[in-house]
Enzyme design. Structure first.
Site, PDB file in Angstrom:
ATOM      1  N   ARG A 156     -33.007  -9.670  34.311  1.00 48.77           N
ATOM      2  CA  ARG A 156     -32.673  -8.626  35.278  1.00 48.77           C
ATOM      3  C   ARG A 156     -32.402  -9.206  36.667  1.00 48.77           C
ATOM      4  NH1 ARG A 156     -36.592  -5.555  33.950  1.00 48.77           N
ATOM      5  NH2 ARG A 156     -35.376  -4.095  32.717  1.00 48.77           N
ATOM      6  N   TYR A 157     -33.120 -10.250  37.043  1.00 48.16           N
ATOM      7  CA  TYR A 157     -32.976 -10.897  38.343  1.00 48.16           C
ATOM      8  C   TYR A 157     -32.454 -12.318  38.127  1.00 48.16           C
ATOM      9  CZ  TYR A 157     -36.242  -7.171  39.661  1.00 48.16           C
ATOM     10  OH  TYR A 157     -36.853  -5.961  39.853  1.00 48.16           O
ATOM     11  N   ARG A 217     -35.350 -15.163  37.422  1.00 51.01           N
ATOM     12  CA  ARG A 217     -36.479 -14.994  36.496  1.00 51.01           C
ATOM     13  C   ARG A 217     -36.064 -14.190  35.277  1.00 51.01           C
ATOM     14  NH1 ARG A 217     -38.273 -10.813  40.967  1.00 51.01           N
ATOM     15  NH2 ARG A 217     -36.622 -12.041  41.896  1.00 51.01           N
ATOM     16  N   CYS A 253     -50.382  -5.201  20.841  1.00 51.15           N
ATOM     17  CA  CYS A 253     -51.304  -5.101  21.972  1.00 51.15           C
ATOM     18  C   CYS A 253     -52.728  -4.868  21.461  1.00 51.15           C
ATOM     19  CB  CYS A 253     -50.920  -3.941  22.886  1.00 51.15           C
ATOM     20  SG  CYS A 253     -49.276  -4.044  23.607  1.00 51.15           S
ATOM     21  N   CYS A 282     -51.577   1.997  25.319  1.00 50.23           N
ATOM     22  CA  CYS A 282     -51.675   2.948  26.420  1.00 50.23           C
ATOM     23  C   CYS A 282     -50.652   4.051  26.198  1.00 50.23           C
ATOM     24  CB  CYS A 282     -51.410   2.239  27.749  1.00 50.23           C
ATOM     25  SG  CYS A 282     -52.464   0.805  28.047  1.00 50.23           S
ATOM     26  N   CYS A 339     -47.248   3.950  28.083  1.00 52.22           N
ATOM     27  CA  CYS A 339     -46.540   2.671  28.078  1.00 52.22           C
ATOM     28  C   CYS A 339     -45.025   2.857  28.125  1.00 52.22           C
ATOM     29  CB  CYS A 339     -46.919   1.879  26.833  1.00 52.22           C
ATOM     30  SG  CYS A 339     -46.069   0.282  26.696  1.00 52.22           S
ATOM     31  N   ARG A 371     -42.933   0.817  27.104  1.00 50.94           N
ATOM     32  CA  ARG A 371     -42.359   0.268  25.880  1.00 50.94           C
ATOM     33  C   ARG A 371     -42.989   0.927  24.647  1.00 50.94           C
ATOM     34  NH1 ARG A 371     -42.674  -5.222  28.572  1.00 50.94           N
ATOM     35  NH2 ARG A 371     -40.616  -5.493  29.507  1.00 50.94           N
ATOM     36  N   ASP A 421     -43.197   5.501  34.946  1.00 55.04           N
ATOM     37  CA  ASP A 421     -41.801   5.519  34.514  1.00 55.04           C
ATOM     38  C   ASP A 421     -41.475   6.807  33.754  1.00 55.04           C
ATOM     39  OD1 ASP A 421     -41.099   2.872  35.453  1.00 55.04           O
ATOM     40  OD2 ASP A 421     -42.405   2.107  33.870  1.00 55.04           O
ATOM     41  N   ASP A 481     -39.678   1.331  39.326  1.00 53.55           N
ATOM     42  CA  ASP A 481     -38.703   0.619  38.505  1.00 53.55           C
ATOM     43  C   ASP A 481     -37.507   1.544  38.316  1.00 53.55           C
ATOM     44  OD1 ASP A 481     -37.813  -1.555  36.965  1.00 53.55           O
ATOM     45  OD2 ASP A 481     -39.836  -1.857  36.200  1.00 53.55           O
ATOM     46  N   LYS A 517     -37.168  -3.332  40.338  1.00 52.90           N
ATOM     47  CA  LYS A 517     -38.205  -2.663  41.125  1.00 52.90           C
ATOM     48  C   LYS A 517     -37.825  -2.612  42.602  1.00 52.90           C
ATOM     49  CE  LYS A 517     -42.028  -4.164  38.171  1.00 52.90           C
ATOM     50  NZ  LYS A 517     -41.194  -4.980  37.252  1.00 52.90           N
TER      51      LYS A 517
END
Length: 347
Positions: free
Chosen positions: A87-88, A91, A100, A104, A107, A109, A269, A306, A313
């Site tokens: 995305r950047y 990085r 996981c 959560c 989440c 994702r 999100d 985001d 972000k």
């Protein structure tokens, strides 16, 4: 006691109220509550318990609004090869698996993660590494998922070593819930595996409520900090979990005391079925204003959004510097202090 993974197990543990919509909620996302998190739940007030709210399926998850998205932060649009998000310029995110220790309910994702979550094959992982090797502008690699610390120490060590062998990768960052929700996984073997020889390693710790920082979690964080790994805190602002200033203040103080620097406070999100977790940006900004007057800079996270669609972000915290055109023309700025007072300052 094993991790709870089904509605039946949650029901036997006294965590559910009868509702036919729960089956649909459970199908939309995997269930996992570790024994450590289960022990923190207040069974006498399940409807308002901040730990239960994060991990126990809710009928509200079946309510999906038109503005909610399957890929709310645009991972897929920025994925040049499988398992990698670029995305950047400097990085990339590398997602070696989608498993996981806990799942959560908010989440971003949630459409991807689960106990049967697909891990990258050896060939897919090598393709992701080849992409990184071929791009000298990539300075940082962020391991996420899923939770990278769910990998066996040997496999994780091999991945860290492969990244460490790429000369232009200066920083490896791991994002994880493990030290908080399953601290027994933080062992001497794991610490040895994740330490690169050359690159710098940072660990982002996801924690949303001070109650999560049990004695076992603090001990695991101490092992990581004592081994020389810098720790950063990542928190999601969640209605009914931490959306009041007293709860956020307690959390940020607890993180700093555990040698975790608060890094991001994420605005929730636009994840499908998570409207019951979301707060307004205005409320989030009011909370950040209140924290500024209560906490030192060491304990201040950056409040971020985001941008949907994969645009990255942006900080959305409150502004303290007036931008009135007439004031700017007269070289005089209006500055607001942490307690609401306004002051002039030469522009």
């Amino acid at each position: 006691m094993p991790t709870l993974r089904t509605l039946q197990e949650l029901d036997r543990a006294g965590l559910l109220s009868p509702d036919p919509r729960l089956a649909e909620a459970a199908q939309s996302m995997a269930i996992a509550i570790t024994p450590g998190m289960l022990a923190l739940i207040d069974h006498g007030d399940l409807a308002h318990d901040p730990i239960a709210r994060q991990f126990v399926p809710s009928p509200a998850e079946t309510e999906v609004s038109a503005d909610e998205l399957a890929d709310p932060i645009g991972d897929e649009a920025r994925s040049p090869v499988k398992g990698l998000v670029h995305r950047y310029p400097d990085r990339v995110l590398l997602k070696p698996l989608h498993v996981c220790p806990v799942y959560c309910r908010f989440c971003f994702r949630r459409e991807k993660v689960g106990p049967g979550g697909e891990a990258l094959s050896a060939a897919e992982l090598e393709a992701a590494l080849a992409y990184i090797r071929a791009r000298p502008e990539i300075w940082e690699v962020i391991l996420t998922g899923g939770d990278p610390l769910m990998l066996a120490p040997r496999r994780l060590g091999e991945l860290i070593a492969a990244l460490d062998a790429i000369p232009h990768v200066a920083v490896v960052r791991i994002h994880s819930r493990v030290p908080v929700v399953d601290p027994g996984r933080v062992t001497a073997e794991l610490l040895t595996a994740i330490k690169p020889r050359r690159a710098s390693l940072w660990l982002g710790v996801h924690c949303n409520h001070a109650r999560e920082l049990t004695a076992a979690a603090r001990a695991a964080l101490a092992l990581l900090a004592d081994s020389g790994i810098p720790l950063m805190g990542q928190t999601v602002l969640l209605h009914g979990v931490n959306d009041d200033v007293e709860t956020l203040e307690q959390l940020m103080r607890a993180l700093v005391t555990a040698r975790v620097k608060p890094y991001y406070l994420h605005h929730p999100d636009l994840v499908r079925g998570t409207g019951h977790f979301r707060v307004s940006v205005e409320h989030g900004q009011a909370l950040m204003r209140a924290l500024r007057g209560r906490l030192s800079g060491l304990a201040q996270p950056t409040y971020v959004l985001d941008v949907p669609g994969g645009h990255g972000k942006v900080p959305i915290g409150p502004a303290y510097l007036g931008d009135d055109p007439e004031a700017l023309a007269s070289n005089s700025l209006a500055v607001e202090d942490a307690f609401g007072g306004r002051h002039s300052y030469p522009g």
